[in-house]
Scaffold this active site. Structure first.
Site, short mmCIF file in Angstrom:
data_model
loop_
_atom_site.label_atom_id
_atom_site.label_comp_id
_atom_site.label_asym_id
_atom_site.label_seq_id
_atom_site.Cartn_x
_atom_site.Cartn_y
_atom_site.Cartn_z
CE LYS A 100 -3.49 -0.99 -0.61
NZ LYS A 100 -3.37 -1.83 -2.09
CB SER A 101 4.50 2.03 -0.21
OG SER A 101 4.52 1.06 0.97
NE ARG A 155 -7.99 4.75 0.31
CZ ARG A 155 -8.19 5.84 1.06
NH1 ARG A 155 -9.37 6.17 1.50
NH2 ARG A 155 -6.88 6.18 1.51
CG HIS A 189 4.36 -6.84 -1.09
ND1 HIS A 189 4.66 -5.29 -1.68
CD2 HIS A 189 3.10 -7.04 -1.60
CE1 HIS A 189 3.50 -4.82 -2.09
NE2 HIS A 189 2.72 -5.92 -2.10
NE ARG A 200 0.39 6.51 0.64
CZ ARG A 200 -0.94 6.40 0.35
NH1 ARG A 200 -1.30 5.06 0.05
NH2 ARG A 200 -1.55 7.11 0.03
P1 A3P Z 1 -4.83 5.03 -1.26
O1 A3P Z 1 -5.31 4.13 -0.41
O2 A3P Z 1 -4.20 6.20 -0.06
O3 A3P Z 1 -5.86 5.95 -2.10
P2 A3P Z 1 -0.19 -0.28 -3.72
O4 A3P Z 1 -0.18 0.10 -5.20
O5 A3P Z 1 1.22 -0.42 -2.94
O6 A3P Z 1 -1.24 -1.28 -3.08
O7 A3P Z 1 -0.69 1.16 -3.02
C1 A3P Z 1 -2.07 1.63 -3.20
C2 A3P Z 1 -2.24 2.88 -2.95
O8 A3P Z 1 -1.54 3.74 -4.02
C3 A3P Z 1 -3.48 3.62 -2.80
O9 A3P Z 1 -3.61 4.66 -1.95
C4 A3P Z 1 -3.85 4.10 -4.26
O10 A3P Z 1 -4.84 4.84 -4.36
C5 A3P Z 1 -2.35 4.58 -4.68
N1 A3P Z 1 -2.15 4.85 -6.05
C6 A3P Z 1 -2.37 3.72 -7.07
N2 A3P Z 1 -2.17 4.26 -8.11
C7 A3P Z 1 -1.86 5.53 -8.10
C8 A3P Z 1 -1.20 6.63 -9.10
N3 A3P Z 1 -1.23 6.55 -10.24
N4 A3P Z 1 -0.92 7.94 -8.33
C9 A3P Z 1 -0.88 7.97 -7.13
N5 A3P Z 1 -1.37 6.90 -6.21
C10 A3P Z 1 -1.81 5.98 -6.79
#
Ligand code: A3P
Length: 320
Positions: free
Chosen positions: A66-67, A286, A132, A154
């Site tokens: 989730k980073s 999200r 990961h 993050r």
């Molecule tokens: P949020 O839940 O805060 O919106 P991962 O890809 O590691 O699973 O992380 C997901 C997070 O990255 C989510 O954060 C998602 O919305 C965000 N994310 C995905 N694509 C993105 C992009 N193109 N630009 C910025 N943030 C992005």
């Protein structure tokens, strides 16, 4: 969400000996080499450790879940393939495929089932993979070769809130959502996907200081704040810097636009599709904001997380 999977004897022998906790989803979490993995993932962790043979030319995207993994996968995929797809908004694979399909995870995709060794030697170089895995669990070949690691993390508050939303979205219909309070306790205690969060970050942070040519340490917040500066840094690090001509032609901006939250999240493939492991592509998009956690966490929660972060990371010169 959890599918049937085949396991090796090594897995069967090991799993019953490991500390176990109730997880965030249906699966339990098992603590292996100090980090928590879901039942299904543990087989992949073991096989990947044992069988993945890194090459000097490999590039490995490593993230704390989730980073911003999805975003970084899109960046580096677009970066490495920019000559192959010069018309970025016409026929680029990122327009029709999810970034996780284009840059699969070692332990969750290639090595996920028992001791099967996937044929990765035919992939043209530079091969781009993601994982990961914590630093201590990387295959020895990753450390012994000159392969490059791009590590992304993050701030823990936003990471936690993103993980909380993500896991609740993945929960099977008819099951109760995880409460913010319970999930928060788990996260603070380190019991989260590939957690403890702080140990994961620290493993790569320390190595990036020792070997800056091997590991590039990145933050989601910096990608948001200075995207073109950071993208150019990544390009230099992985050995394919932008030429003056490319910069003048707007290639950097095109990549950023192609990979932007707005563009990717609005593509049909990312609104409707699913990964082979079952997660909906839309769950990876999200809101993509820095600081969204303050809309969910109480002042006490913020103080508690900040205190843990300070205690665990500040002495190593790392702050969020
Ligand atoms: P949020 O839940 O805060 O919106 P991962 O890809 O590691 O699973 O992380 C997901 C997070 O990255 C989510 O954060 C998602 O919305 C965000 N994310 C995905 N694509 C993105 C992009 N193109 N630009 C910025 N943030 C992005």
């Amino acid at each position: 969400y959890l599918q049937e999977f085949e396991v090796s004897q090594e897995y069967k022998d090991l799993i019953s000996t490991l500390p176990m906790e109730k997880g965030w989803l249906a699966s339990h979490l098992h603590q292996y080499q100090g980090f928590w993995h879901i039942t299904r993932q543990l087989q992949g962790v073991l096989s990947c450790q044992k069988h993945f043979n890194a090459l000097n030319s490999d590039i490995l995207i490593v993230t704390n879940p989730k980073s911003g993994t999805t975003w970084l996968k899109a960046w580096i995929f677009a970066l490495l393939n920019r000559k192959k797809y010069p018309k970025m908004f016409q026929n680029h694979p990122l327009l029709t495929k999810n970034p996780h399909f284009l840059v699969p995870f070692l332990e969750l995709d290639f090595y996920k089932d028992k001791d099967l060794v996937p044929e990765l030697s035919t992939i043209p170089s530079p091969r781009l993979f993601s994982t990961h895995l914590p630093y201590v669990s990387l295959s020895k070949s990753v450390l012994d070769t000159d392969c490059k690691i791009v590590y992304l993390c993050r701030n823990p508050k936003d990471t936690f809130i993103s993980l909380w939303h993500f896991t609740n979205k993945l929960k099977m219909e008819g099951t109760c959502a995880n409460s913010l309070e319970d999930s928060f306790e788990k996260f603070c205690n380190g019991v989260s996907l590939c957690g403890p969060f702080w140990d994961h970050v620290l493993g790569y942070w320390k190595k990036s200081l020792e070997e800056p040519k091997k590991i590039m340490f990145m933050r989601y917040e910096e990608m948001k704040k200075s995207p073109s500066f950071v993208l150019k840094q990544v390009a230099r690090f992985v050995g394919c810097p932008f030429s003056k001509e490319e910069e003048d032609e707007g290639v950097v901006d095109d990549i950023l636009k192609l990979c932007s939250f707005k563009n990717l999240s609005n593509l049909e493939v990312n609104k409707k599709g699913k990964l082979s492991s079952g997660e909906e592509h839309s769950a990876f998009f999200r809101c993509g904001k820095v600081g969204d956690s303050k809309n969910y966490l109480t002042t006490e929660m913020i103080e508690k997380l900040d205190a843990i972060t300070e205690k665990k990371l500040a002495q190593h010169g790392l702050r969020f």
